[in-house]
Design a protein around this motif. Structure first.
Motif, PDB file in Angstrom:
ATOM      1  N   LEU A  97       0.715  -1.085   0.212  1.00  0.00           N
ATOM      2  CA  LEU A  97      -0.073  -0.050  -0.008  1.00  0.00           C
ATOM      3  C   LEU A  97       0.999   1.269  -0.019  1.00  0.00           C
ATOM      4  N   ARG A  98       0.140   2.559  -0.503  1.00  0.00           N
ATOM      5  CA  ARG A  98       0.840   3.711  -0.226  1.00  0.00           C
ATOM      6  C   ARG A  98      -0.124   4.591   0.514  1.00  0.00           C
ATOM      7  N   ASP A  99       0.452   5.908   0.310  1.00  0.00           N
ATOM      8  CA  ASP A  99      -0.104   6.922   1.379  1.00  0.00           C
ATOM      9  C   ASP A  99      -1.164   7.687   0.861  1.00  0.00           C
ATOM     10  N   ASP A 100      -1.624   7.074  -0.379  1.00  0.00           N
ATOM     11  CA  ASP A 100      -2.963   7.614  -0.856  1.00  0.00           C
ATOM     12  C   ASP A 100      -4.185   6.418  -0.747  1.00  0.00           C
ATOM     13  N   VAL A 101      -4.226   5.847   0.275  1.00  0.00           N
ATOM     14  CA  VAL A 101      -5.278   4.831   0.188  1.00  0.00           C
ATOM     15  C   VAL A 101      -6.567   5.479   0.504  1.00  0.00           C
ATOM     16  N   THR A 102      -7.698   4.752  -0.392  1.00  0.00           N
ATOM     17  CA  THR A 102      -9.065   4.968  -0.161  1.00  0.00           C
ATOM     18  C   THR A 102      -9.482   3.520  -0.334  1.00  0.00           C
ATOM     19  N   ALA A 120     -11.979   3.873 -14.974  1.00  0.00           N
ATOM     20  CA  ALA A 120     -11.914   4.925 -14.028  1.00  0.00           C
ATOM     21  C   ALA A 120     -13.351   5.252 -13.501  1.00  0.00           C
ATOM     22  N   ARG A 121     -14.405   4.705 -14.426  1.00  0.00           N
ATOM     23  CA  ARG A 121     -15.459   5.032 -13.803  1.00  0.00           C
ATOM     24  C   ARG A 121     -16.194   4.169 -12.823  1.00  0.00           C
ATOM     25  N   GLU A 122     -15.523   3.126 -12.426  1.00  0.00           N
ATOM     26  CA  GLU A 122     -16.068   1.871 -11.726  1.00  0.00           C
ATOM     27  C   GLU A 122     -15.844   2.262 -10.347  1.00  0.00           C
ATOM     28  N   SER A 123     -16.782   1.795  -9.552  1.00  0.00           N
ATOM     29  CA  SER A 123     -16.820   2.123  -8.144  1.00  0.00           C
ATOM     30  C   SER A 123     -16.030   1.052  -7.533  1.00  0.00           C
ATOM     31  N   ALA A 124     -15.912   1.314  -6.017  1.00  0.00           N
ATOM     32  CA  ALA A 124     -15.200   0.226  -5.038  1.00  0.00           C
ATOM     33  C   ALA A 124     -15.960  -0.931  -5.163  1.00  0.00           C
ATOM     34  N   GLU A 125     -17.325  -0.875  -5.269  1.00  0.00           N
ATOM     35  CA  GLU A 125     -18.221  -2.232  -5.173  1.00  0.00           C
ATOM     36  C   GLU A 125     -17.998  -2.745  -6.313  1.00  0.00           C
ATOM     37  N   HIS A 150      -0.853   3.083   6.362  1.00  0.00           N
ATOM     38  CA  HIS A 150      -1.706   4.164   5.429  1.00  0.00           C
ATOM     39  C   HIS A 150      -3.103   4.306   5.601  1.00  0.00           C
ATOM     40  N   VAL A 151      -3.884   3.346   5.970  1.00  0.00           N
ATOM     41  CA  VAL A 151      -5.220   3.407   6.073  1.00  0.00           C
ATOM     42  C   VAL A 151      -5.685   4.632   6.917  1.00  0.00           C
ATOM     43  N   LYS A 157     -14.695   8.861   6.640  1.00  0.00           N
ATOM     44  CA  LYS A 157     -15.825   8.374   5.929  1.00  0.00           C
ATOM     45  C   LYS A 157     -14.904   6.718   5.104  1.00  0.00           C
ATOM     46  N   ASP A 158     -13.612   7.417   4.547  1.00  0.00           N
ATOM     47  CA  ASP A 158     -13.204   6.188   3.889  1.00  0.00           C
ATOM     48  C   ASP A 158     -12.509   5.284   4.848  1.00  0.00           C
ATOM     49  N   LYS A 159     -12.069   6.062   5.956  1.00  0.00           N
ATOM     50  CA  LYS A 159     -11.572   4.990   7.173  1.00  0.00           C
ATOM     51  C   LYS A 159     -12.480   3.988   7.608  1.00  0.00           C
ATOM     52  N   LYS A 160     -13.722   4.422   7.848  1.00  0.00           N
ATOM     53  CA  LYS A 160     -14.678   3.722   8.366  1.00  0.00           C
ATOM     54  C   LYS A 160     -15.033   2.464   7.263  1.00  0.00           C
ATOM     55  N   SER A 161     -15.070   2.775   5.950  1.00  0.00           N
ATOM     56  CA  SER A 161     -15.431   2.032   4.964  1.00  0.00           C
ATOM     57  C   SER A 161     -14.155   0.865   4.840  1.00  0.00           C
TER      58      SER A 161
END
Length: 314
Positions: A97-102, A120-125, A150-151, A157-161
């Motif tokens: 991982l790197r420091d730009d983690v979402t 690019a248009r695809e979501s995390a899900e 890095h998380v 919001k992203d941290k909880k996800s």
């Protein structure tokens, strides 16, 4: 046109030391025990067709303590070596991982390790739906996430996800694996922020070496490496004073101590020496840090006043 650099016999022998010799100690055995239990129970449940929550592993420690090496050694011993794109099956997937983690970035990095680039248009899900197909098709049992601290840099919001996503990896569903998280001690803050998260992961804290208790161990480690390349230990590296200097130079981290020993052995091999002495450690340290004698822990009289640092690698 410049002549390409040639690979010397010394370079080969040094790389063989790094790649072929793994020195076990208490921390590596604790890591191996937890990983073996988690993986064997996970595979047994899959074999029987049982729904079973897998057990995640978290390995935390400062830089140079040997976290990643200990995890990989344990997995190789279980028949789960690192894999590359194109391999089939891919029982282990290693994702740095790197420091730009979402959450999307995390899942994209996993998909890239499988060899698939999300649009690019695809979501995390949507990305995860494809990833689970690869997990099933390539029989991936373990996903290693390195530098997991890095998380913590993500927004609330992203941290909880991401916390929820890491929890879900162990649940009996499509894409279930044994996750192994490797990182710095500060990640424990996020782990402790959710009781369900904490309950689903077992934690190993890599310990710090101690000058009083581990001086003998330091010399034994050096002797093991020297035996492999046929170099004797000189009298100057058999003393407690030397061992304490080596431990201080290593910032009391086991993995870093091993790296320092190998670099000094390389210096001795280049000099075609029959035995390794403290002079080889002094030379190796001076070359690494370009420091004056007063800042060289293998030379300075009061070496304990020198700040211990492992920010630079070999």
């Amino acid at each position: 046109m410049k002549k390409p650099l040639s690979i010397t016999e010394v370079d080969i022998r040094v790389q063989q030391l790094r790649g072929n010799i793994f020195i076990e100690y208490s921390d590596t055995r604790r890591v191996a025990c937890l990983i073996q239990n988690a993986v064997s129970e996970f595979l047994a449940a899959k074999e029987l067709g049982y729904e079973h929550d897998a057990r995640g592993i978290v390995v935390l420690g400062r830089s140079g303590t040997g976290k990643t090496a200990s995890v990989q050694h344990a997995l190789v011993n279980l028949g789960l070596p690192p894999s590359s794109i194109g391999d089939s099956p891919r029982h282990q997937l290693f994702v740095p991982l790197r420091d730009d983690v979402t959450l999307r970035r995390l899942r994209m990095l996993i998909s890239l390790e499988f060899g698939w680039t999300p649009k690019a248009r695809e979501s995390a899900e949507e990305i995860w739906q494809y990833v689970t197909q690869y997990i099933d098709r390539l029989q991936t049992h373990v996903i290693v996430l390195d530098e997991i601290q890095h998380v913590r840099a993500a927004g609330p919001k992203d941290k909880k996800s991401m916390r929820d996503a890491l929890k879900s990896l162990v649940q009996p569903q499509r894409g279930q694996v044994v996750p192994i998280l490797i990182g710095m001690p500060e990640f424990e803050e996020l782990l402790n922020s959710d009781q369900q998260f904490k309950r689903r992961y077992s934690v190993v804290h890599m310990t710090t070496l101690d000058a009083a208790a581990d001086a003998k161990k330091a010399i034994q480690v050096l002797a093991r490496y020297c035996k492999e390349v046929g170099i004797e230990l000189g009298g100057s590296v058999k003393t407690r004073d030397f061992a304490e200097r080596l431990l201080h130079a290593s910032h009391y981290a086991f993995g870093e101590m091993c790296s320092i020993c190998i670099l000094a052995i390389k210096t001795a091999l280049i000099a075609q020496a029959d035995e390794i002495t403290i002079e080889h450690f002094r030379e190796a340290h001076a070359l690494r840090f370009d420091c004056v004698g007063d800042m060289n822990p293998f030379l300075a009289r009061d070496f304990l006043r020198i700040p211990a640092s492992i920010e630079s690698g070999f």
